[in-house]
Design a protein around this motif. Structure first.
Motif, PDB file in Angstrom:
ATOM      1  N   GLU A  36       0.841  -1.201   0.000  1.00 55.66           N
ATOM      2  CA  GLU A  36       0.000   0.000   0.000  1.00 55.66           C
ATOM      3  C   GLU A  36       0.879   1.254   0.000  1.00 55.66           C
ATOM      4  O   GLU A  36       1.819   1.341   0.792  1.00 55.66           O
ATOM      5  CB  GLU A  36      -0.878  -0.020   1.248  1.00 55.66           C
ATOM      6  CG  GLU A  36      -1.780   1.179   1.335  1.00 55.66           C
ATOM      7  CD  GLU A  36      -2.491   1.255   2.684  1.00 55.66           C
ATOM      8  OE1 GLU A  36      -2.775   0.214   3.284  1.00 55.66           O
ATOM      9  OE2 GLU A  36      -2.738   2.391   3.137  1.00 55.66           O
ATOM     10  N   ARG A  57      -5.747  -2.609  -5.902  1.00 56.18           N
ATOM     11  CA  ARG A  57      -6.180  -1.451  -6.694  1.00 56.18           C
ATOM     12  C   ARG A  57      -5.032  -0.460  -6.814  1.00 56.18           C
ATOM     13  O   ARG A  57      -4.261  -0.275  -5.871  1.00 56.18           O
ATOM     14  CB  ARG A  57      -7.359  -0.747  -6.028  1.00 56.18           C
ATOM     15  CG  ARG A  57      -8.685  -1.471  -6.220  1.00 56.18           C
ATOM     16  CD  ARG A  57      -9.828  -0.716  -5.584  1.00 56.18           C
ATOM     17  NE  ARG A  57      -9.488  -0.318  -4.236  1.00 56.18           N
ATOM     18  CZ  ARG A  57      -9.726   0.898  -3.740  1.00 56.18           C
ATOM     19  NH1 ARG A  57     -10.300   1.808  -4.473  1.00 56.18           N
ATOM     20  NH2 ARG A  57      -9.398   1.188  -2.498  1.00 56.18           N
ATOM     21  N   THR A  69      -1.744  16.230  -5.034  1.00 59.14           N
ATOM     22  CA  THR A  69      -1.956  15.048  -5.881  1.00 59.14           C
ATOM     23  C   THR A  69      -3.422  14.933  -6.262  1.00 59.14           C
ATOM     24  O   THR A  69      -4.295  14.979  -5.403  1.00 59.14           O
ATOM     25  CB  THR A  69      -1.516  13.789  -5.110  1.00 59.14           C
ATOM     26  OG1 THR A  69      -0.152  13.952  -4.770  1.00 59.14           O
ATOM     27  CG2 THR A  69      -1.696  12.538  -5.940  1.00 59.14           C
ATOM     28  N   ILE A  70      -3.675  14.779  -7.565  1.00 59.89           N
ATOM     29  CA  ILE A  70      -5.057  14.616  -8.044  1.00 59.89           C
ATOM     30  C   ILE A  70      -5.228  13.193  -8.555  1.00 59.89           C
ATOM     31  O   ILE A  70      -4.426  12.712  -9.368  1.00 59.89           O
ATOM     32  CB  ILE A  70      -5.365  15.607  -9.181  1.00 59.89           C
ATOM     33  CG1 ILE A  70      -5.163  17.037  -8.687  1.00 59.89           C
ATOM     34  CG2 ILE A  70      -6.777  15.418  -9.713  1.00 59.89           C
ATOM     35  CD1 ILE A  70      -5.145  18.066  -9.797  1.00 59.89           C
ATOM     36  N   LEU A  71      -6.242  12.513  -8.053  1.00 58.14           N
ATOM     37  CA  LEU A  71      -6.508  11.132  -8.480  1.00 58.14           C
ATOM     38  C   LEU A  71      -7.366  11.169  -9.744  1.00 58.14           C
ATOM     39  O   LEU A  71      -8.426  11.797  -9.758  1.00 58.14           O
ATOM     40  CB  LEU A  71      -7.227  10.364  -7.377  1.00 58.14           C
ATOM     41  CG  LEU A  71      -6.361   9.768  -6.267  1.00 58.14           C
ATOM     42  CD1 LEU A  71      -5.560  10.834  -5.549  1.00 58.14           C
ATOM     43  CD2 LEU A  71      -7.220   9.015  -5.275  1.00 58.14           C
ATOM     44  N   ILE A  72      -6.900  10.492 -10.774  1.00 60.53           N
ATOM     45  CA  ILE A  72      -7.585  10.528 -12.070  1.00 60.53           C
ATOM     46  C   ILE A  72      -8.499   9.323 -12.242  1.00 60.53           C
ATOM     47  O   ILE A  72      -9.616   9.434 -12.711  1.00 60.53           O
ATOM     48  CB  ILE A  72      -6.565  10.489 -13.244  1.00 60.53           C
ATOM     49  CG1 ILE A  72      -5.429  11.483 -13.031  1.00 60.53           C
ATOM     50  CG2 ILE A  72      -7.245  10.643 -14.584  1.00 60.53           C
ATOM     51  CD1 ILE A  72      -5.782  12.907 -13.293  1.00 60.53           C
ATOM     52  N   GLN A  73      -7.994   8.167 -11.863  1.00 61.40           N
ATOM     53  CA  GLN A  73      -8.760   6.936 -12.087  1.00 61.40           C
ATOM     54  C   GLN A  73      -8.211   5.819 -11.218  1.00 61.40           C
ATOM     55  O   GLN A  73      -7.035   5.844 -10.846  1.00 61.40           O
ATOM     56  CB  GLN A  73      -8.652   6.538 -13.552  1.00 61.40           C
ATOM     57  CG  GLN A  73      -9.726   5.564 -13.970  1.00 61.40           C
ATOM     58  CD  GLN A  73      -9.737   5.324 -15.460  1.00 61.40           C
ATOM     59  OE1 GLN A  73      -8.727   5.511 -16.131  1.00 61.40           O
ATOM     60  NE2 GLN A  73     -10.869   4.917 -15.983  1.00 61.40           N
ATOM     61  N   THR A  74      -9.069   4.867 -10.898  1.00 59.47           N
ATOM     62  CA  THR A  74      -8.629   3.699 -10.148  1.00 59.47           C
ATOM     63  C   THR A  74      -8.707   2.485 -11.055  1.00 59.47           C
ATOM     64  O   THR A  74      -9.690   2.309 -11.773  1.00 59.47           O
ATOM     65  CB  THR A  74      -9.551   3.472  -8.939  1.00 59.47           C
ATOM     66  OG1 THR A  74      -9.854   4.724  -8.351  1.00 59.47           O
ATOM     67  CG2 THR A  74      -8.896   2.607  -7.902  1.00 59.47           C
ATOM     68  N   GLY A  76      -8.245  -1.788 -11.193  1.00 56.28           N
ATOM     69  CA  GLY A  76      -8.239  -2.906 -10.248  1.00 56.28           C
ATOM     70  C   GLY A  76      -8.123  -4.267 -10.909  1.00 56.28           C
ATOM     71  O   GLY A  76      -7.729  -4.380 -12.077  1.00 56.28           O
ATOM     72  N   GLU A  79      -7.794  -5.951 -14.690  1.00 54.62           N
ATOM     73  CA  GLU A  79      -7.587  -4.870 -15.657  1.00 54.62           C
ATOM     74  C   GLU A  79      -6.107  -4.797 -16.024  1.00 54.62           C
ATOM     75  O   GLU A  79      -5.261  -5.423 -15.385  1.00 54.62           O
ATOM     76  CB  GLU A  79      -8.055  -3.540 -15.073  1.00 54.62           C
ATOM     77  CG  GLU A  79      -9.561  -3.478 -14.948  1.00 54.62           C
ATOM     78  CD  GLU A  79     -10.061  -2.118 -14.515  1.00 54.62           C
ATOM     79  OE1 GLU A  79     -10.558  -1.378 -15.372  1.00 54.62           O
ATOM     80  OE2 GLU A  79      -9.951  -1.804 -13.325  1.00 54.62           O
ATOM     81  N   ARG A  97      -0.003   4.443  -8.163  1.00 53.12           N
ATOM     82  CA  ARG A  97       0.283   4.159  -6.748  1.00 53.12           C
ATOM     83  C   ARG A  97      -0.675   3.092  -6.241  1.00 53.12           C
ATOM     84  O   ARG A  97      -1.893   3.165  -6.485  1.00 53.12           O
ATOM     85  CB  ARG A  97       0.110   5.446  -5.934  1.00 53.12           C
ATOM     86  CG  ARG A  97       0.382   5.307  -4.443  1.00 53.12           C
ATOM     87  CD  ARG A  97       0.390   6.671  -3.769  1.00 53.12           C
ATOM     88  NE  ARG A  97      -0.857   7.403  -3.946  1.00 53.12           N
ATOM     89  CZ  ARG A  97      -1.826   7.453  -3.023  1.00 53.12           C
ATOM     90  NH1 ARG A  97      -1.700   6.829  -1.873  1.00 53.12           N
ATOM     91  NH2 ARG A  97      -2.924   8.147  -3.259  1.00 53.12           N
ATOM     92  N   LEU A  99      -3.144   1.423  -3.914  1.00 51.27           N
ATOM     93  CA  LEU A  99      -4.018   1.902  -2.843  1.00 51.27           C
ATOM     94  C   LEU A  99      -4.121   0.863  -1.735  1.00 51.27           C
ATOM     95  O   LEU A  99      -4.557   1.157  -0.626  1.00 51.27           O
ATOM     96  CB  LEU A  99      -5.417   2.182  -3.380  1.00 51.27           C
ATOM     97  CG  LEU A  99      -5.571   3.435  -4.237  1.00 51.27           C
ATOM     98  CD1 LEU A  99      -6.956   3.488  -4.859  1.00 51.27           C
ATOM     99  CD2 LEU A  99      -5.326   4.688  -3.411  1.00 51.27           C
ATOM    100  N   GLU A 100      -3.771  -0.348  -2.060  1.00 52.91           N
ATOM    101  CA  GLU A 100      -3.771  -1.456  -1.093  1.00 52.91           C
ATOM    102  C   GLU A 100      -2.760  -2.473  -1.608  1.00 52.91           C
ATOM    103  O   GLU A 100      -2.193  -2.271  -2.695  1.00 52.91           O
ATOM    104  CB  GLU A 100      -5.176  -2.062  -1.006  1.00 52.91           C
ATOM    105  CG  GLU A 100      -5.718  -2.529  -2.331  1.00 52.91           C
ATOM    106  CD  GLU A 100      -7.236  -2.701  -2.351  1.00 52.91           C
ATOM    107  OE1 GLU A 100      -7.953  -1.860  -1.818  1.00 52.91           O
ATOM    108  OE2 GLU A 100      -7.676  -3.703  -2.938  1.00 52.91           O
ATOM    109  N   ALA A 140     -14.190   7.763 -20.395  1.00 53.33           N
ATOM    110  CA  ALA A 140     -14.378   8.079 -18.972  1.00 53.33           C
ATOM    111  C   ALA A 140     -13.955   9.521 -18.704  1.00 53.33           C
ATOM    112  O   ALA A 140     -14.639  10.264 -17.995  1.00 53.33           O
ATOM    113  CB  ALA A 140     -13.580   7.107 -18.113  1.00 53.33           C
ATOM    114  N   GLN A 144     -16.044  12.674 -17.255  1.00 56.41           N
ATOM    115  CA  GLN A 144     -15.579  13.458 -16.107  1.00 56.41           C
ATOM    116  C   GLN A 144     -15.550  14.944 -16.461  1.00 56.41           C
ATOM    117  O   GLN A 144     -15.925  15.786 -15.661  1.00 56.41           O
ATOM    118  CB  GLN A 144     -14.193  12.982 -15.668  1.00 56.41           C
ATOM    119  CG  GLN A 144     -14.258  11.686 -14.861  1.00 56.41           C
ATOM    120  CD  GLN A 144     -12.900  11.027 -14.711  1.00 56.41           C
ATOM    121  OE1 GLN A 144     -12.157  10.902 -15.670  1.00 56.41           O
ATOM    122  NE2 GLN A 144     -12.586  10.604 -13.503  1.00 56.41           N
TER     123      GLN A 144
END
Lengths: 155, 270
Positions: A36, A57, A69-74, A76, A79, A97, A99-100, A140, A144
């Motif tokens: 993580e 993820r 930091t701006i998160l654009i997409q996750t 998982g 994928e 990065r 996330l877990e 996507a 957005q």
């Protein structure tokens, strides 16, 4: 000896790929794990690999001075992560990065780029599959950008 | 047509621009309603607005409405306090086919404040949980600060018989949840498309892309239901303000089956 071949064969992104290409990919594949918070790649650095995610993820991020930091997409499980290796100048467009705890198969892109140049059928296969990924991400991003929640369904 | 006086029992601030009113009638009982129906809320001397009922249909004591501050009436409504009075007409309109969906998987896809008219459907499903297959909630908002009913979502998430996926369009570095539009959740969500009823509510553009993804996944358009927004004034099909082709949304909707809407859905002007 056990190889990563069965995992690659069953991954949705590689479904239907000819056995000889799966064999080729197996030779370029390595099992990887990210804790993580660990970065899989950093924006602007050389994109010499891509990842088939098996669990966990990953957040695609960019850094904006003054905003953070701006998160654009996750992205998982099941994928694929990273198309920069296939398109010049082969540099990552974002930070990636975990996330877990994230499990993935990393594929060596330097070797694959050469193979794609030699075998255009393989190159076309990859181009098609990654074009799908790019189009999905573009769609996507389009949604957005139009800020589709702006119009409330009711007052 | 006359509004009944209700008193405000409580005001809950949900997000920076949304709030929920708990109302109780000054006389008599709260009329029963079905999930998806709406009331006309009347701020005396200011005006009247259609607001979805967001509470539990099995709770006969409290009438709940969740709304966003977007216009002159809702801005004044926001200033209401416990003990204040407002008028209520309704309930009006069609409802989600919750009880007709027994035996099926149910996918609830909503965006922004579209979760409010679907919350009563979730309450009803949970009250009869054993009669449904998989129940999946897909919820998208702009940012983590715009997530409605946060405590309730956490509670539902802890249940083993409900799959909940929340995603936001954008977030800053400390957000650990999903980022991406709600439509990206549909290909991965665990439901059987052949035996699924989908209930969709949100801005029209969100519903348009959600329907596309549901159809791509294999959900029959006769099993997709949408709640439409139009400028409703009378609530009973008299004034014509909410005309949508051959329908009046207040009378024939707001909940429609998708195949009924399809000829007009997505048209620039109706």
């Amino acid at each position: 000896m056990e190889t990563l071949r069965p995992i690659l064969e069953q991954h949705p992104f590689l479904k239907g790929l000819a056995p000889e290409y799966i064999e080729l990919l197996t030779g370029c594949a390595a099992n990887v794990r990210f804790k993580e918070g660990e970065y899989l790649f950093r924006e602007g650095k050389k994109a010499d690999q891509f990842f088939i995610l098996r669990g966990g993820r990953v957040s695609l991020e960019t850094y904006a001075p003054g905003r953070g930091t701006i998160l654009i997409q996750t992205v998982g499980e099941d994928e694929v992560l990273g198309w920069s290796w296939l398109i010049r100048p082969y540099k990552w467009s974002f930070d990636g990065r975990a996330l877990e705890m994230t499990r993935a198969i990393s594929l060596d892109a330097r070797c694959l780029r050469d193979k794609c140049a030699e075998d255009h059928n393989l190159g076309y296969e990859f181009m098609q599959r990654f074009a799908d990924v790019m189009v999905q991400r573009l769609r996507a991003t389009h949604l957005q950008l139009i800020d589709m929640y702006q119009g409330a369904p009711r007052k | 047509m006359l509004p009944h006086p209700y008193t405000v029992r409580q005001v809950h601030r949900e997000t920076h621009d949304t709030f929920t009113l708990d109302l109780e009638p000054l006389d008599g009982d709260t009329p029963p309603f079905a999930p998806g129906q709406f009331n006309m809320l009347y701020m005396y001397g200011v005006g009247e607005v259609p607001i979805s009922i967001s509470g539990n249909p099995a709770d006969s004591r409290t009438l709940m409405h969740t709304t966003r501050e977007v216009g002159s009436v809702t801005r004044v409504m926001r200033t209401l306090q416990r003990g204040d009075t407002l008028g209520v007409r309704g309930p009006f309109g069609t409802h989600w086919p919750v009880l007709d969906s027994e035996g099926s998987d149910v996918v609830i896809a909503c965006g922004g404040i579209g979760l409010a008219p679907l919350r009563p459907a979730l309450y009803q499903i949970l009250a009869h949980r054993e009669q449904f297959g998989k129940v999946v909630l897909l919820y998208g908002t702009r940012t983590p600060n715009d997530i409605l009913f946060q405590r309730e979502i956490q509670k539902w998430r802890a249940q083993f018989d409900l799959e909940i996926y929340v995603t936001v369009d954008r977030a800053m570095g400390n957000w650990r949840g999903n980022v991406g539009v709600v439509t990206t959740l549909i290909p991965k969500a665990p439901f059987d498309p052949i035996n699924t009823v989908a209930l969709v509510c949100g801005p029209e553009v969100m519903m348009r892309f959600t329907v596309q993804e549901l159809r791509k996944r294999g959900v029959d358009e006769r099993n997709i239901y949408l709640s439409m927004e139009r400028n409703m004034k009378c609530g009973i099909g008299c004034c014509g303000h909410c005309q949508y082709g051959p329908d009046l949304v207040c009378r024939d909707g707001p909940v429609f089956r998708f195949d009924h809407l399809e000829p007009l859905f997505g048209a620039w002007e109706v």
